[in-house]
Design a protein around this motif. Sequence first.
Motif, PDB file in Angstrom:
ATOM      1  N   PRO A  44       0.823  -1.211   0.000  1.00  0.00           N
ATOM      2  CA  PRO A  44       0.000   0.000   0.000  1.00  0.00           C
ATOM      3  C   PRO A  44       0.863   1.270   0.000  1.00  0.00           C
ATOM      4  O   PRO A  44       1.843   1.347   0.730  1.00  0.00           O
ATOM      5  CB  PRO A  44      -0.816  -0.105   1.290  1.00  0.00           C
ATOM      6  CG  PRO A  44      -0.427  -1.368   1.966  1.00  0.00           C
ATOM      7  CD  PRO A  44       0.668  -2.027   1.202  1.00  0.00           C
ATOM      8  N   LEU A  90       0.645   4.599   3.334  1.00  0.00           N
ATOM      9  CA  LEU A  90       0.025   3.985   4.513  1.00  0.00           C
ATOM     10  C   LEU A  90       0.518   4.685   5.771  1.00  0.00           C
ATOM     11  O   LEU A  90       1.703   4.974   5.887  1.00  0.00           O
ATOM     12  CB  LEU A  90       0.412   2.499   4.553  1.00  0.00           C
ATOM     13  CG  LEU A  90      -0.198   1.638   5.660  1.00  0.00           C
ATOM     14  CD1 LEU A  90      -1.705   1.615   5.540  1.00  0.00           C
ATOM     15  CD2 LEU A  90       0.364   0.223   5.582  1.00  0.00           C
ATOM     16  N   THR A 114      -0.476   7.482   9.326  1.00  0.00           N
ATOM     17  CA  THR A 114      -1.289   8.596   9.821  1.00  0.00           C
ATOM     18  C   THR A 114      -0.421   9.867   9.802  1.00  0.00           C
ATOM     19  O   THR A 114       0.799   9.777   9.671  1.00  0.00           O
ATOM     20  CB  THR A 114      -1.760   8.335  11.262  1.00  0.00           C
ATOM     21  OG1 THR A 114      -0.605   8.171  12.095  1.00  0.00           O
ATOM     22  CG2 THR A 114      -2.604   7.073  11.349  1.00  0.00           C
ATOM     23  N   GLU A 169     -13.142  10.238   7.813  1.00  0.00           N
ATOM     24  CA  GLU A 169     -13.326   8.804   8.082  1.00  0.00           C
ATOM     25  C   GLU A 169     -14.701   8.393   7.582  1.00  0.00           C
ATOM     26  O   GLU A 169     -15.705   9.027   7.899  1.00  0.00           O
ATOM     27  CB  GLU A 169     -13.190   8.510   9.580  1.00  0.00           C
ATOM     28  CG  GLU A 169     -13.329   7.023   9.882  1.00  0.00           C
ATOM     29  CD  GLU A 169     -13.115   6.655  11.354  1.00  0.00           C
ATOM     30  OE1 GLU A 169     -12.167   7.175  11.972  1.00  0.00           O
ATOM     31  OE2 GLU A 169     -13.911   5.863  11.875  1.00  0.00           O
ATOM     32  N   ILE A 183     -13.756   0.362   6.978  1.00  0.00           N
ATOM     33  CA  ILE A 183     -13.610   1.747   7.426  1.00  0.00           C
ATOM     34  C   ILE A 183     -12.335   2.305   6.802  1.00  0.00           C
ATOM     35  O   ILE A 183     -11.297   1.649   6.814  1.00  0.00           O
ATOM     36  CB  ILE A 183     -13.491   1.842   8.968  1.00  0.00           C
ATOM     37  CG1 ILE A 183     -14.806   1.462   9.626  1.00  0.00           C
ATOM     38  CG2 ILE A 183     -13.076   3.252   9.388  1.00  0.00           C
ATOM     39  CD1 ILE A 183     -14.797   1.611  11.125  1.00  0.00           C
ATOM     40  N   TYR A 197      -5.843  11.177   6.050  1.00  0.00           N
ATOM     41  CA  TYR A 197      -5.202  12.330   6.672  1.00  0.00           C
ATOM     42  C   TYR A 197      -4.562  13.174   5.566  1.00  0.00           C
ATOM     43  O   TYR A 197      -3.826  12.647   4.742  1.00  0.00           O
ATOM     44  CB  TYR A 197      -4.095  11.867   7.626  1.00  0.00           C
ATOM     45  CG  TYR A 197      -4.551  10.936   8.737  1.00  0.00           C
ATOM     46  CD1 TYR A 197      -4.774   9.580   8.495  1.00  0.00           C
ATOM     47  CD2 TYR A 197      -4.711  11.415  10.038  1.00  0.00           C
ATOM     48  CE1 TYR A 197      -5.170   8.731   9.515  1.00  0.00           C
ATOM     49  CE2 TYR A 197      -5.108  10.563  11.070  1.00  0.00           C
ATOM     50  CZ  TYR A 197      -5.332   9.228  10.797  1.00  0.00           C
ATOM     51  OH  TYR A 197      -5.719   8.385  11.800  1.00  0.00           O
ATOM     52  N   ASN A 246      -5.398   4.919   6.722  1.00  0.00           N
ATOM     53  CA  ASN A 246      -5.540   3.692   7.504  1.00  0.00           C
ATOM     54  C   ASN A 246      -6.846   3.048   7.061  1.00  0.00           C
ATOM     55  O   ASN A 246      -7.850   3.754   6.898  1.00  0.00           O
ATOM     56  CB  ASN A 246      -5.630   4.002   9.009  1.00  0.00           C
ATOM     57  CG  ASN A 246      -4.278   3.847   9.715  1.00  0.00           C
ATOM     58  OD1 ASN A 246      -4.221   3.772  10.924  1.00  0.00           O
ATOM     59  ND2 ASN A 246      -3.216   3.797   8.949  1.00  0.00           N
ATOM     60  N   THR A 247      -6.813   1.765   6.857  1.00  0.00           N
ATOM     61  CA  THR A 247      -8.043   1.090   6.434  1.00  0.00           C
ATOM     62  C   THR A 247      -8.243  -0.224   7.164  1.00  0.00           C
ATOM     63  O   THR A 247      -7.302  -0.999   7.351  1.00  0.00           O
ATOM     64  CB  THR A 247      -8.037   0.854   4.900  1.00  0.00           C
ATOM     65  OG1 THR A 247      -8.182   2.114   4.246  1.00  0.00           O
ATOM     66  CG2 THR A 247      -9.173  -0.057   4.454  1.00  0.00           C
ATOM     67  N   PHE A 248      -9.493  -0.445   7.575  1.00  0.00           N
ATOM     68  CA  PHE A 248      -9.947  -1.738   8.087  1.00  0.00           C
ATOM     69  C   PHE A 248     -10.854  -2.277   6.998  1.00  0.00           C
ATOM     70  O   PHE A 248     -11.852  -1.640   6.659  1.00  0.00           O
ATOM     71  CB  PHE A 248     -10.712  -1.500   9.397  1.00  0.00           C
ATOM     72  CG  PHE A 248     -11.670  -2.612   9.797  1.00  0.00           C
ATOM     73  CD1 PHE A 248     -11.230  -3.698  10.532  1.00  0.00           C
ATOM     74  CD2 PHE A 248     -13.019  -2.538   9.460  1.00  0.00           C
ATOM     75  CE1 PHE A 248     -12.114  -4.701  10.921  1.00  0.00           C
ATOM     76  CE2 PHE A 248     -13.905  -3.544   9.854  1.00  0.00           C
ATOM     77  CZ  PHE A 248     -13.455  -4.630  10.589  1.00  0.00           C
TER      78      PHE A 248
END
Lengths: 145, 396
Positions: A14, A17, A19, A28, A37, A41, A55-57
């Motif tokens: 990625p 990646l 924050t 978000e 999710i 930033y 950031n990804t879930f």
Amino acid sequence: MLYSEKVMDHFRNPRNLGTIDDADAIGEVGNAKCGDIMKMYLKIKDGIITDVKFNTFGCGSAIATSSMATEMIKGKPVTEALKLSNKAVVEALDGLPAHKIHCSVLAEEAVKAALFDYYQKHPELEKPEGLSDCAACSGGCCSCH
Amino acid sequence: MKVYADNAATTKISDTAFNAMLPYFKEMYGNPSSLYTLGQKSQEALCSARETMAKYLNCDMKEITFTSGGSEADNQAILTGAYLGEKQGKKHIISSAFEHHAVLHTLKKLEKQGFEVTLLPVHEDGFVRPEELKDAIRSDTALVTIMYANNEIGTVQPIRELGAVCREKGVLFHTDAVQAAGHIKIDVKADNINMLSMSAHKFHGPKGVGMLYAKKGINLYTLIEGGAQERGKRAGTENVPAIMGMAAAFEESCKNLEKNFEYVKGLRDKVAAELSKIPHSKINGDITKGLAGTLNMCFEGIEGESLLLLLDDRGISASSGSACTSGSLDPSHVLLSLGLPHEVAHGSLRISLSEYNNEEDVAHIIKNVPEVVAYLRSMSPVWKDLTEGKKQYVIQ
């Protein structure tokens, strides 16, 4: 294979990646209940997105679309980033399976949510027409897609 | 290194089963319905396969109907129970919340035909309670269908007790034994089973073949009309090589049942113990009363599909109950039936081992799963919120 080579490349490696502690804007979108999710930033200077992190879930395509979206807006003027469409993200990734298109919508919305946050913080700037707060969408991805 | 850890999905065919199939492709390829010697040789082969299946299930060979697999057998058994009941004015069916879709979707179809379906809860540990079945049975209950062992979490149901309740109440009892057959001892008489479905490829037999046991006297509903094969209950020229492969695989599995169970359980328990050390992880269902090889875990803060893809990159084939792997927006109904919240069910991993796995495989799994979970957590905004106290952990 389920995914194109480009999707797998962005999933495995990625881009952008992480924050940003002193971000100028954060967006978000998504819902843990639905399984994805995305959080973006942005650092913005003189109307240019100088840095972007995410950031990804979520599943493979959620991670890949986040990564691709950050690449597509990095270094671009805010006004151009606002035009980023999910379709463009899908095309840049050489396509997504039909049931994964919602991940690209989420990536577009994550960018829009971050930019909305930016305009909220800068009332002196004229907010572009039609920019809505995707992050405030109560239903999350399940109800939209 | 390659580790196949998805034996609940399908298994590698055993040499015994493979070799048992070969003569029936190019040598004894006759149609079992034909009168001449070549055909009769196939008929005799079918007969011997039927005898083998019957021997290890403790039933009569006439009680066995070969099918295309577990799903067909489930469909046929349930429709049989439903329509037999309907003739007596009984239109109520009892099942459980975490059945396979071959069962649940057939029940949905019956609901559209005016049947009423009760799905019993399976509780947090993953078991149907015999006393709850007893309470659910009504005077118009036509059929009870409860799986022998669950496909995602491996819990083995108290089939003998459930069967006894049905026998006492005079209700037909079917069990989907697709995950159990060839892995634990099944005795249809002692277990009070009236109908039972199984599938060969779950115990190192070939794909596309299974069978339905139906106790003598149960007049099966015909799904496929045509010739008089399978006593007129399942038309179509028999898949002789596959049936021979199934019988050989079943015999081999049943002969080695205890040995395989102990060995596989040893491997699985090691994986379970090590992966349980991952913070905020949880084993789904009570594995002490489960199949030997199945382990289903949730890892909070991550999503299952990305976990599977990264494990695949490291040579591990496993499965998950996340929505993204099911192609729908909801995670697995099995995990939800245990009371797990959606966001936790999305982070599930199923590892299912067999006697073809070894200590090296276990070591590879134990090394890689924690690394991949940690990596995905490092990029997860959900995990960030949990660690910063902005959200409460569901799994402590």
